[in-house]
Design an enzyme around this catalytic site. Sequence first.
Site, PDB file in Angstrom:
ATOM      1  N   HIS A 104      -5.779   2.862   1.233  1.00  0.00           N
ATOM      2  CA  HIS A 104      -4.915   3.947   1.734  1.00  0.00           C
ATOM      3  C   HIS A 104      -5.509   4.673   2.945  1.00  0.00           C
ATOM      4  O   HIS A 104      -4.823   4.940   3.921  1.00  0.00           O
ATOM      5  CB  HIS A 104      -4.675   5.001   0.645  1.00  0.00           C
ATOM      6  CG  HIS A 104      -4.118   4.450  -0.628  1.00  0.00           C
ATOM      7  ND1 HIS A 104      -3.200   3.426  -0.657  1.00  0.00           N
ATOM      8  CD2 HIS A 104      -4.325   4.790  -1.927  1.00  0.00           C
ATOM      9  CE1 HIS A 104      -2.884   3.158  -1.912  1.00  0.00           C
ATOM     10  NE2 HIS A 104      -3.561   3.974  -2.705  1.00  0.00           N
ATOM     11  N   ASP A 130       0.913  -1.128   0.000  1.00  0.00           N
ATOM     12  CA  ASP A 130       0.000   0.000   0.000  1.00  0.00           C
ATOM     13  C   ASP A 130       0.956   1.182   0.000  1.00  0.00           C
ATOM     14  O   ASP A 130       1.625   1.444   1.007  1.00  0.00           O
ATOM     15  CB  ASP A 130      -0.864  -0.004   1.272  1.00  0.00           C
ATOM     16  CG  ASP A 130      -1.872   1.130   1.252  1.00  0.00           C
ATOM     17  OD1 ASP A 130      -1.439   2.282   1.063  1.00  0.00           O
ATOM     18  OD2 ASP A 130      -3.074   0.884   1.406  1.00  0.00           O
ATOM     19  N   HIS A 131       1.080   1.864  -1.130  1.00  0.00           N
ATOM     20  CA  HIS A 131       2.206   2.804  -1.232  1.00  0.00           C
ATOM     21  C   HIS A 131       2.104   3.951  -0.227  1.00  0.00           C
ATOM     22  O   HIS A 131       3.089   4.606   0.070  1.00  0.00           O
ATOM     23  CB  HIS A 131       2.408   3.296  -2.669  1.00  0.00           C
ATOM     24  CG  HIS A 131       1.490   4.386  -3.110  1.00  0.00           C
ATOM     25  ND1 HIS A 131       0.223   4.157  -3.564  1.00  0.00           N
ATOM     26  CD2 HIS A 131       1.661   5.726  -3.168  1.00  0.00           C
ATOM     27  CE1 HIS A 131      -0.344   5.304  -3.880  1.00  0.00           C
ATOM     28  NE2 HIS A 131       0.494   6.278  -3.656  1.00  0.00           N
TER      29      HIS A 131
END
Length: 489
Positions: A242, A179-180
């Site tokens: 996110h 999950d950047h």
Amino acid sequence: MEASTFVLFGATGDLAKRKIYPALYNLYVDGKFSTPFSVIGLGRRELSNETFRAQVLQSLHSFSRRAALDSLQLQAFLQGFEYSVLDVGHPEDYTKLLKHVREREALLGLPENRMFYLSVGPEFFEPIAANIQASGLGDTLGWKRLIIEKPFGRDLKSARALNTSLTEAFKEEEIFRIDHYLGKPMVQNLEVLKYSNPVLRALWQNRYIANVQITASETVGVEERAGYYDKSGALRDMFQNHMLQLLMMTAMQLPKGSTPEEVRSKKKHVVKSLRPLIKEDVALNVVRGQYTPGEVEGRAVAGYTSEPGIDRSSQTETFIAARLWIDDPLWNEVPIYIRTGKRMKQKSTRIVIEFKEPFNDSHNKNKGDHTPNLLIIEISPDEAITLQLNTKDPQQHGELTSVHANYQSGSSSDVPEAYENLIFDALRGDATFFAHWDEVELSWQWVQPILEASEEGLLPLQAYRSGSHGPDGSAALLGGTEWWLDSED
Ligand code: BG6
């Protein structure tokens, strides 16, 4: 860190070019990518090693955060890259790949540590994992790991099905779900901020916090991703992953020096303690919006349903806001407001903590005149921490005024990017900043009634003008307070 082979599925794709190659290069330059190393890029098209290396080089020139690239370093780096053609559905291609991987391991004296990075559409996750298993690529003397990116399913049921099939080939501790947002330096800093500052640590609870606001607003629209986005919408694209990860990172409380397992268990506790939504009540706590024509950053832009590739009658949301509650002694009765949307007024990801006026201070004659204390944590595009305090203004006859104690992080070309942090962690086997299956499952579980309410027409879409702060209903959700900073920009 032990040397390894990095097997990249989707090596000619956009993510590889924009994020993965620059990240690998930066790790290499910083001495964080052990040498020698072997990267084997995979794609459907035939490419020679030379053409592949030229593409990698091009991507570094276009997307590296470093202004100057050293040509000797580049040459040495590119020697580590080779290409193999592979059709994900052809088992014989995996046999060829295994041969290629082994040849490189023997030539470079690499231990059998293999990282499989699936930079491909989610429909390919299952066949690739199964073929890695069946071909023997996954039978290594060292470690094997799998990196995948969201979306992990479309809803609770499909996410569970995907996880079941992935875990036939890889154990949970071998799966690194990117999950950047968890790779963003300021997100990684959140825990340190809390435990290294006794002032914040003491205040991080419902006795002192009035509400928490988490915003990820974007100025971009759907861009070239109509096919994907119109089937996903903001809830699946941003919120389930996110935004809920940001919430977990904000609300969890940990002692200093916690292990990855402790971090995960605390995060799980947060998402597990979210008060479940009842489908019939979703509309009281959630707002869905879709952008209409407007002006963003001085430019006229089209509405969502006029974007190329979008169905003219699409009911997909491009904005979502929600009010959540954490049923836990430390967070009881603190509303958490989360919103994210496209084509909004500004690009900003931030967390704002609004503090209460905890003392009923009858001596404070200015009481009621001042703004609350706020802690503003800006995650991107700027990285900053600001504390809003009240003080006397000597030029205004001692009236109260707000001042800002501020820390701004260094220039962004010096700061490692999310993918750099995450790939580095995956290579050394540190899963702290990856999404564990439990978190993913519980997030889907919380979101599921919203998906159902939307499908059943219980949560109508609200229009918002491009370049605004979202639909009116989003402000109304806060019932009394406001989305901090909206009036300033
Ligand atoms: C991605 C979403 O995960 O995150 C995109 O799919 C979104 O729709 C992007 O634009 C936002 O990321 P960032 O890092 O620019 O905030």
